[in-house]
Enzyme design. Structure first.
Site, mmCIF file in Angstrom:
data_model
loop_
_atom_site.group_PDB
_atom_site.id
_atom_site.type_symbol
_atom_site.label_atom_id
_atom_site.label_comp_id
_atom_site.label_asym_id
_atom_site.label_seq_id
_atom_site.Cartn_x
_atom_site.Cartn_y
_atom_site.Cartn_z
ATOM 1 N N GLU A 113 34.414 35.098 48.454
ATOM 2 C CA GLU A 113 33.129 34.913 47.773
ATOM 3 C C GLU A 113 32.781 33.431 47.673
ATOM 4 O OE1 GLU A 113 32.680 38.570 44.703
ATOM 5 O OE2 GLU A 113 34.413 37.290 44.360
ATOM 6 N N GLU A 133 39.336 43.637 46.057
ATOM 7 C CA GLU A 133 39.267 43.937 44.621
ATOM 8 C C GLU A 133 39.425 45.417 44.275
ATOM 9 O OE1 GLU A 133 37.005 39.974 44.858
ATOM 10 O OE2 GLU A 133 37.386 41.719 46.137
#
Length: 259
Positions: A113, A133
């Site tokens: 990210e 995640e």
């Protein structure tokens, strides 16, 4: 400000931000996020810094993302604002100066990210990227679920998001997620080459180009073409707007001042 979990230095017009938590694969926790936010704010506000390079210390990881051990120790306690400012630049941060990610190893979860929040990604050939995640009950909520489908084809992005699969950077390059893949020994020199190429263009023009491209991305073309962009107005009113054509006509290199 003195830093414990990152380093920040300038060489000429280039600012270098380095994540320095090798014992945690450069994973980020709130104190490191706060330091990154401070460093990128300093870069944004420094008139003498025109390009930034973000990397991680060591040969294993750019960043393994959220420090899960830290998260596990604290559960849901004291995590307000952590996602919104993860890594300093993933959301709620406006900076029109170019930022290059030099990915020196794993860029997983928040690490990817963070890299995707940069404008250009250069990666070492042993690196891997992904958003794992969901495998630990989390979501790539610091921009991953939104940026990945904007960087690669939608079905590819959904396949990565829903399976939490990570891919080698050679595949990321083929998909257009990475600009260049090089041996680790050449990583920083390559990132600096890109930075120096950016420094050859008018800095305010580069910032206007970044703002117009990113701000207009989700608008219909006719609306994007006719919007007013603050950085474009600054560039058009600058001395560099005169210097560029003048240097071209005089057959010399322009002297950019960002003013």
């Amino acid at each position: 400000m003195s830093y414990e979990f990152i380093t920040y230095e300038k060489k000429g017009r280039i600012a270098y931000v380095t994540i320095n938590r090798p014992e945690r694969l450069n994973a980020l926790h709130p104190p490191a996020n706060a330091e990154l936010y401070h460093a990128f704010s300093a870069f944004r506000d420094d008139p003498d810094a025109w390009v930034a390079i973000l990397t991680g210390i060591g040969e294993r990881a750019f960043s393994a993302g959220n420090d899960l051990r830290y998260t596990a120790e604290r559960g849901r306690r004291d995590r307000s604002g952590e996602i919104a400012r993860f890594g300093g630049i993933t959301s709620n941060f406006e900076c029109w100066k170019p930022i290059i990610a030099a990915v020196n190893g794993y860029a997983l979860g928040g690490g990817l990210e963070l890299a995707m929040a940069c404008d250009i990604i250069i990666a070492a050939d042993h690196a891997e990227v992904g958003l794992p995640e969901p495998r630990v009950g989390l979501i790539a909520g610091a921009g991953g679920v939104h940026r990945l489908p904007r960087h690669v084809p939608y079905k590819i992005a959904m396949g990565m998001l829903l399976t939490a699969r990570r891919i080698p950077v050679q595949e990321a390059y083929r998909l257009g997620l990475v600009n260049e893949v090089v041996p680790l020994a050449d990583l920083m020199a390559t990132a600096e080459r890109w930075a120096n190429e950016i420094l050859e263009v008018a800095p305010l023009s580069a910032r206007a180009s970044k703002q117009m491209a990113t701000s207009g991305y989700d608008w219909p073309l006719d609306i994007a073409l006719n919007r007013t962009y603050s950085e474009q107005l600054k560039a058009a009113a600058s001395d560099d707007f005169v210097e560029g054509p003048l240097a071209f006509s005089e057959k010399r290199k322009p002297n950019w001042t960002a003013s």
